[in-house]
Design an enzyme around this catalytic site. Structure first.
Site, PDB file in Angstrom:
ATOM      1  N   CYS A 282       0.978  -1.059   0.010  1.00  0.00           N
ATOM      2  CA  CYS A 282       0.247   0.160  -0.177  1.00  0.00           C
ATOM      3  C   CYS A 282       1.160   1.033   0.303  1.00  0.00           C
ATOM      4  O   CYS A 282       0.767   2.360  -1.048  1.00  0.00           O
ATOM      5  CB  CYS A 282      -0.735  -0.180   1.309  1.00  0.00           C
ATOM      6  N   HIS A 330      -3.076   1.628   7.474  1.00  0.00           N
ATOM      7  CA  HIS A 330      -2.695   0.909   5.475  1.00  0.00           C
ATOM      8  C   HIS A 330      -3.387   2.815   4.933  1.00  0.00           C
ATOM      9  O   HIS A 330      -3.465   3.839   5.814  1.00  0.00           O
ATOM     10  CB  HIS A 330      -4.301   0.387   5.251  1.00  0.00           C
ATOM     11  N   HIS A 342      -6.149   1.678  -4.297  1.00  0.00           N
ATOM     12  CA  HIS A 342      -4.661   1.641  -3.593  1.00  0.00           C
ATOM     13  C   HIS A 342      -4.909   0.024  -3.535  1.00  0.00           C
ATOM     14  O   HIS A 342      -5.187  -0.907  -4.524  1.00  0.00           O
ATOM     15  CB  HIS A 342      -5.435   0.803  -2.433  1.00  0.00           C
TER      16      HIS A 342
END
Length: 368
Positions: A282, A330, A342
């Site tokens: 990510c 994240h 993402h």
């Protein structure tokens, strides 16, 4: 679902639950007779077919989904630790290389100074071994006396400068050697941290994959459907809150370039620790997108949250980074219209999803 499939589901959950046994009340776990009953002399028809297996209740699959989410979250935490250790190790290596180059230059200069000192000593030996001061005082020629005074003064200054410069370089070399030794220790610690984080990532991912592998095809499909339903529900609630009323859809030129980079990576696999070009995690995706736009940002989502300027979620614009979960483990890039790009987790690909499908910690702006 029959007894065998029930056992598979229970085994799947116990991989990570240890003492939790997923059981569905009902006839699925009824005891099986020891053997066939003696047929009645009057029986002329076959036994009726077994009933179709009952579907696994959603509540049991939700438990599995929660366990999977937990495992992949733990893997994300360890991935951030790995990436941070990797970044520190690279920095320490670069600093050690620069320090070694500086030390080599200082050693060369020190050797030259010592050569100069040796040349001065040899010149004094050639002049009958008399020091300059003695030759100066013994001179009976006025002109030579005057010349000697100037030469003596210049020589004293040069000698003083030579000694001071030699002493400075020797102290600098000693300090740099101590600095290098300390940096080597830090580098070794960073490497150990990196190895420990790598082990944790691999273990958590292996646990999750093992859990998923115990599920039947229909169970996996239903699990994916439950995940989509939960994401849709969260996104709908987020949008209904009016959060996007003031959000902008116009990116800066740098933000547009970062979004274009992220868009070009759609469909590439998530691989923990990866920064492209063929796969990403990510924060690897977001950091490389902004690097492509000409802006260097921290490598990890946690450092991106700590070091980049925070903006209110209602004011975000394309190119901003949306940070998720309370521990900032994240990150996705906002691309407008309530969506992000993402790299989700192992087994998934770079994709577009609703920005409100996960718990938002906040938004940061790389091109502040």
């Amino acid at each position: 679902m029959g007894r065998g499939k029930r056992g598979l589901l229970a085994a799947a959950v116990t991989v990570v639950c240890a003492v939790t046994v997923l059981a569905v009340p009902g006839a699925a776990f009824a005891s099986v007779p020891a053997g066939p009953a003696e047929p009645s002399p009057r029986a002329t028809s076959k036994a009726p077919p077994a009933p179709a297996p009952a579907p696994v209740p959603d509540r049991e699959l939700e438990k599995v989904r929660a366990k999977l989410d937990g495992l992949y979250h733990d893997a994300a935490v360890a991935t951030d630790a790995y990436n941070a250790a990797e970044e520190k190790a690279r920095e320490q290596s670069a600093q050690l290389a620069a320090l070694e180059k500086k030390t080599d230059a200082a050693r060369t200069e020190l050797a030259e100074l010592k050569d100069q000192a040796g040349a001065a000593a040899r010149a004094q030996y050639r002049d009958s071994g008399l020091p300059p001061m003695a030759r100066f005082l013994l001179s009976d020629n006025p002109q030579r006396f005057a010349d000697g005074a100037g030469t003596l003064l210049n020589g004293a200054r040069a000698t003083k400068k030579l000694i001071a410069e030699t002493d400075r370089l020797e102290r600098e070399l000693e300090r740099d050697s101590d600095d290098a030794a300390e940096r080597w220790k830090k580098l070794e610690r960073d490497r150990k941290d990196k190895a420990a984080a790598q082990k944790t990532v691999q273990e958590r991912i292996a646990d999750a994959e093992k859990l998923e592998s115990r599920l039947e095809k229909k169970e996996k499909e239903r699990l994916a459907e439950l995940e989509r339903q939960a994401a849709h529900k969260a996104q709908t609630a987020w949008l209904d809150s009016g959060v996007l009323k003031k959000a902008g859809d116009s990116a800066t030129s740098a933000g547009a370039k970062a979004v274009a980079f992220a868009t070009a990576q759609l469909g590439k696999p998530y691989v923990w620790g990866a920064e492209g070009p063929d796969s990403f995690d990510c924060s690897g995706l977001t950091s490389q997108a902004w690097a492509d736009a000409g802006t260097t940002i921290p490598r990890t989502s946690q450092e991106q949250w700590k070091r980049l300027r925070h903006v209110d979620v209602t004011d975000m614009r394309p190119g901003d980074l949306v940070i998720y979960f309370a521990d900032a483990t994240h990150v996705g890039m906002y691309v407008g219209d309530g969506k992000i790009i993402h790299a989700p987790r192992p087994g998934r690909w770079v994709t577009v999803t609703g920005a409100g499908t996960m718990p938002i910690l906040g938004v940061v702006r790389p091109d502040a």
